[in-house]
Write a protein that holds these residues in place. Sequence first.
Motif, PDB file in Angstrom:
ATOM      1  N   ALA A 121       5.196  14.707  24.183  1.00 28.62           N
ATOM      2  CA  ALA A 121       3.820  14.204  24.107  1.00 28.62           C
ATOM      3  C   ALA A 121       3.785  12.852  23.397  1.00 28.62           C
ATOM      4  O   ALA A 121       3.053  11.941  23.801  1.00 28.62           O
ATOM      5  N   LYS A 122       4.611  12.701  22.356  1.00 26.59           N
ATOM      6  CA  LYS A 122       4.625  11.452  21.597  1.00 26.59           C
ATOM      7  C   LYS A 122       5.102  10.277  22.442  1.00 26.59           C
ATOM      8  O   LYS A 122       4.548   9.170  22.374  1.00 26.59           O
ATOM      9  N   SER A 123       6.150  10.520  23.243  1.00 23.95           N
ATOM     10  CA  SER A 123       6.670   9.438  24.075  1.00 23.95           C
ATOM     11  C   SER A 123       5.658   9.047  25.150  1.00 23.95           C
ATOM     12  O   SER A 123       5.521   7.869  25.492  1.00 23.95           O
ATOM     13  N   LEU A 124       4.948  10.032  25.663  1.00 29.02           N
ATOM     14  CA  LEU A 124       3.900   9.745  26.655  1.00 29.02           C
ATOM     15  C   LEU A 124       2.761   8.961  26.015  1.00 29.02           C
ATOM     16  O   LEU A 124       2.200   8.046  26.629  1.00 29.02           O
ATOM     17  N   GLU A 125       2.435   9.318  24.764  1.00 24.88           N
ATOM     18  CA  GLU A 125       1.384   8.603  24.052  1.00 24.88           C
ATOM     19  C   GLU A 125       1.790   7.146  23.818  1.00 24.88           C
ATOM     20  O   GLU A 125       0.993   6.226  24.030  1.00 24.88           O
ATOM     21  N   LYS A 126       3.036   6.939  23.404  1.00 27.38           N
ATOM     22  CA  LYS A 126       3.527   5.575  23.165  1.00 27.38           C
ATOM     23  C   LYS A 126       3.510   4.747  24.443  1.00 27.38           C
ATOM     24  O   LYS A 126       3.285   3.540  24.411  1.00 27.38           O
ATOM     25  N   ALA A 127       3.751   5.422  25.576  1.00 29.39           N
ATOM     26  CA  ALA A 127       3.759   4.727  26.862  1.00 29.39           C
ATOM     27  C   ALA A 127       2.349   4.471  27.387  1.00 29.39           C
ATOM     28  O   ALA A 127       2.184   3.879  28.452  1.00 29.39           O
ATOM     29  N   GLY A 128       1.348   4.925  26.637  1.00 37.26           N
ATOM     30  CA  GLY A 128      -0.037   4.717  27.050  1.00 37.26           C
ATOM     31  C   GLY A 128      -0.517   5.707  28.099  1.00 37.26           C
ATOM     32  O   GLY A 128      -1.587   5.525  28.688  1.00 37.26           O
ATOM     33  N   LYS A 139      -0.874  21.982  25.494  1.00 41.28           N
ATOM     34  CA  LYS A 139       0.089  23.061  25.746  1.00 41.28           C
ATOM     35  C   LYS A 139       0.808  23.464  24.462  1.00 41.28           C
ATOM     36  O   LYS A 139       1.142  24.634  24.263  1.00 41.28           O
ATOM     37  N   ALA A 140       1.014  22.487  23.581  1.00 38.77           N
ATOM     38  CA  ALA A 140       1.684  22.768  22.303  1.00 38.77           C
ATOM     39  C   ALA A 140       0.719  23.323  21.263  1.00 38.77           C
ATOM     40  O   ALA A 140       1.133  23.699  20.164  1.00 38.77           O
ATOM     41  N   GLY A 141      -0.571  23.365  21.598  1.00 34.43           N
ATOM     42  CA  GLY A 141      -1.567  23.900  20.667  1.00 34.43           C
ATOM     43  C   GLY A 141      -2.061  22.881  19.655  1.00 34.43           C
ATOM     44  O   GLY A 141      -2.779  23.225  18.719  1.00 34.43           O
ATOM     45  N   ASP A 142      -1.679  21.606  19.844  1.00 35.22           N
ATOM     46  CA  ASP A 142      -2.129  20.558  18.932  1.00 35.22           C
ATOM     47  C   ASP A 142      -3.406  19.939  19.515  1.00 35.22           C
ATOM     48  O   ASP A 142      -3.398  18.846  20.110  1.00 35.22           O
ATOM     49  N   TYR A 143      -4.531  20.638  19.306  1.00 29.09           N
ATOM     50  CA  TYR A 143      -5.788  20.214  19.920  1.00 29.09           C
ATOM     51  C   TYR A 143      -6.385  18.973  19.258  1.00 29.09           C
ATOM     52  O   TYR A 143      -7.130  18.230  19.899  1.00 29.09           O
ATOM     53  N   LEU A 144      -6.051  18.725  17.991  1.00 26.94           N
ATOM     54  CA  LEU A 144      -6.542  17.518  17.332  1.00 26.94           C
ATOM     55  C   LEU A 144      -5.969  16.265  17.988  1.00 26.94           C
ATOM     56  O   LEU A 144      -6.687  15.297  18.246  1.00 26.94           O
ATOM     57  N   LYS A 145      -4.661  16.286  18.264  1.00 27.91           N
ATOM     58  CA  LYS A 145      -4.038  15.151  18.933  1.00 27.91           C
ATOM     59  C   LYS A 145      -4.548  15.031  20.365  1.00 27.91           C
ATOM     60  O   LYS A 145      -4.725  13.919  20.884  1.00 27.91           O
ATOM     61  N   ALA A 146      -4.783  16.187  21.008  1.00 23.77           N
ATOM     62  CA  ALA A 146      -5.322  16.165  22.370  1.00 23.77           C
ATOM     63  C   ALA A 146      -6.699  15.497  22.366  1.00 23.77           C
ATOM     64  O   ALA A 146      -7.000  14.660  23.234  1.00 23.77           O
TER      65      ALA A 146
END
Length: 342
Positions: A121-128, A139-146
């Motif tokens: 998810a982090k690499s996808l975020e960095k790639a915009g 999917k990872a349950g990190d709804y705040l980041k979602a």
Amino acid sequence: MDKLKVYILTFVLVLLGIAGGIVWAWGWTGLLRVVLLLSFLVLTLGLLFFTALTLYAESWKYGIILGVLTAISGYALYLSWVWKGLWVIGGIIIFFLALFAFGIWYISEPDLGLIDRFKSAKSLEKAGKYKQAARKYEKAGDYLKAAEMYIKLGWLESAAWAYEKAGKYSNAAEIYEQLYEKEKDTYYLKEAHEYWKKAGDMERAAKALERYAEEEPWFWEDVAKLYEELGNEEKVREAWEKALEYYKGEAQEEGVFWEDVGNIARKLGMEELAREAYGKFLEYCLEEAEEDPMWWKHVAEAYDYLGENEKAEEAREKYEEYRAKIMKANEETSKFPEEKKE
């Protein structure tokens, strides 16, 4: 046993009987051959249908893929018929099972491309790639980041949903207020009110509901009750006065609302208006009672409001008489002839 269970049981018994007959006539190999033939026949016909449908829709890429799969299934059908190349048949079965498993895995994340599925998810975020990152964070349950990703995308409703899943109700409420400012849809104010309540911020909940009531005035009564809980006397009176104006308008159209006018007027200390409203409510109830005796109950309530206790008691007696008749009629219709004793 109901009919469906009987049909299912009958179908299973028939299948077992047919299978038993095949085993008795041609052995277990014969049964396997029949099963493979029927399975590949159904699969081939199904694939053939969808290939034709896809080609008809001029979706050439998927048409070619389905055509290849149809040919493979057809070849397996042929081998099952002539009973040759059993290892090839086994390989084709494994191929289709693997393809099915891949399909399930692929559609589990429909928004992700094949390569993105193997990225974090982090690499996808960095790639915009915020949409793909949001799905990974979910999917990872990190709804705040979602929620963070959805805000970057401008998908505010999805962000509110993610905040709700994370238990951050105040964040969700703020987003719904932003959505109202943007869309001017009162639905969002109602949602904001609900989420402020979940967050425990009753002051903000009351303000959101107050703004909602400005456009949907039948909610002024709820606003007043909420401010009563908060002990804000000024806001309580203001909300009840607005509720009173709303119900006065409604009572002109439908007389039953004179009761609400009377109750609110009394709450505001407007005794003269309260008595006038209760009098109109009584007139309405008496007219309705002529057609439906059930209304004698409300006639009694209206007399109670006006302090006319004797008339209230008389109305209650008429209501009880009517109620007794209904109960007696129900008892008579529910009785069945007694069975004859042997």
